[in-house]
Motif scaffolding. Structure first.
Motif, PDB file in Angstrom:
ATOM      1  N   LYS A 101       7.520  20.967 -27.393  1.00 41.03           N
ATOM      2  CA  LYS A 101       6.496  20.893 -26.348  1.00 41.03           C
ATOM      3  C   LYS A 101       5.081  20.814 -26.907  1.00 41.03           C
ATOM      4  N   CYS A 102       4.843  21.357 -28.094  1.00 42.24           N
ATOM      5  CA  CYS A 102       3.496  21.284 -28.668  1.00 42.24           C
ATOM      6  C   CYS A 102       3.124  19.849 -29.061  1.00 42.24           C
ATOM      7  N   SER A 103       4.123  18.986 -29.252  1.00 43.70           N
ATOM      8  CA  SER A 103       3.835  17.592 -29.607  1.00 43.70           C
ATOM      9  C   SER A 103       3.646  16.708 -28.378  1.00 43.70           C
TER      10      SER A 103
ATOM     11  N   ASN B 205       4.029   9.524 -25.056  1.00 46.52           N
ATOM     12  CA  ASN B 205       3.461  10.542 -24.187  1.00 46.52           C
ATOM     13  C   ASN B 205       2.982  10.090 -22.804  1.00 46.52           C
TER      14      ASN B 205
ATOM     15  N   TYR C  97      13.355  22.666 -26.266  1.00 49.21           N
ATOM     16  CA  TYR C  97      12.113  22.156 -25.663  1.00 49.21           C
ATOM     17  C   TYR C  97      10.906  22.892 -26.248  1.00 49.21           C
ATOM     18  N   ARG C  98      11.050  24.185 -26.485  1.00 48.64           N
ATOM     19  CA  ARG C  98       9.950  24.968 -27.069  1.00 48.64           C
ATOM     20  C   ARG C  98       9.513  24.392 -28.420  1.00 48.64           C
ATOM     21  N   ASP C  99      10.476  23.841 -29.169  1.00 55.21           N
ATOM     22  CA  ASP C  99      10.161  23.276 -30.482  1.00 55.21           C
ATOM     23  C   ASP C  99       9.389  21.966 -30.390  1.00 55.21           C
TER      24      ASP C  99
ATOM     25  N   GLN D  84      11.454  13.470 -26.966  1.00 58.11           N
ATOM     26  CA  GLN D  84      10.909  13.392 -28.317  1.00 58.11           C
ATOM     27  C   GLN D  84      10.428  11.993 -28.661  1.00 58.11           C
TER      28      GLN D  84
ATOM     29  N   GLU E 263       8.577  28.634 -19.368  1.00 58.86           N
ATOM     30  CA  GLU E 263       8.733  27.187 -19.150  1.00 58.86           C
ATOM     31  C   GLU E 263       9.337  26.870 -17.784  1.00 58.86           C
TER      32      GLU E 263
ATOM     33  N   THR F 281       1.778  15.588 -24.795  1.00 57.54           N
ATOM     34  CA  THR F 281       0.387  15.601 -24.314  1.00 57.54           C
ATOM     35  C   THR F 281       0.216  16.374 -23.024  1.00 57.54           C
ATOM     36  N   GLN F 282       1.302  16.775 -22.415  1.00 58.10           N
ATOM     37  CA  GLN F 282       1.203  17.584 -21.197  1.00 58.10           C
ATOM     38  C   GLN F 282       2.385  18.541 -21.151  1.00 58.10           C
ATOM     39  N   GLN F 283       2.158  19.669 -20.505  1.00 63.31           N
ATOM     40  CA  GLN F 283       3.262  20.599 -20.283  1.00 63.31           C
ATOM     41  C   GLN F 283       4.003  20.128 -19.038  1.00 63.31           C
TER      42      GLN F 283
END
Length: 132
Positions: free
Chosen positions: A81-83, A52, A77-79, A48, A110, A85-87
């Motif tokens: 991961k959208c923030s 990035n 992590y799902r909460d 968090q 994931e 820059t990469q998965q």
């Protein structure tokens, strides 16, 4: 850190596993920076607050840990991961051979793989494939 050096997060509450994994990566000549987390909470906090550009190329995650286990980590992590820059591909590594765990991994987008402990050179090769 050298520009082409990939970073791997190892999230496992077993310090011996961290030591063995680092040694096995070294034996295979992998140019990696391995960052160890003894708790899932610490790893999530680090993700968090990472800038990035310092994200890992791979997370190796234990299923059974104190307080927050591997499944709880995935939910949290799902909460976030959208923030990012990469998965980040995640490989779950556990001593469990329970078919229900293996099926749950297959249903969890994931998670890229499920690798059982103890590790050997074949399993290490599988892990390295997810580094890209």
């Amino acid at each position: 850190m050298v520009e082409n050096t990939k970073q791997v997060y190892v999230v496992d509450d077993d310090e011996i596993f961290h030591f063995i994994l680092k040694k096995m990566f070294e034996q295979q000549g992998a140019k990696l920076k391995v960052t160890s987390f003894l708790s899932a909470e610490d790893a999530l906090e680090h993700l968090q607050h990472s800038n990035n550009h310092l994200l890992p190329s791979l997370i190796i995650l234990d299923m059974n840990m104190q307080r927050m286990n591997g499944w709880d980590f995935i939910e949290a992590y799902r909460d976030i991961k959208c923030s990012l820059t990469q998965q980040i591909p995640i490989v779950m590594c556990s001593s469990s051979i329970d078919n229900r765990d293996i099926q749950k991994v297959k249903r969890t987008p994931e998670l890229k793989a499920y690798i059982t402990k103890p590790l050997d050179s074949v399993k290490m090769q599988q892990i390295k494939e997810y580094l890209g």
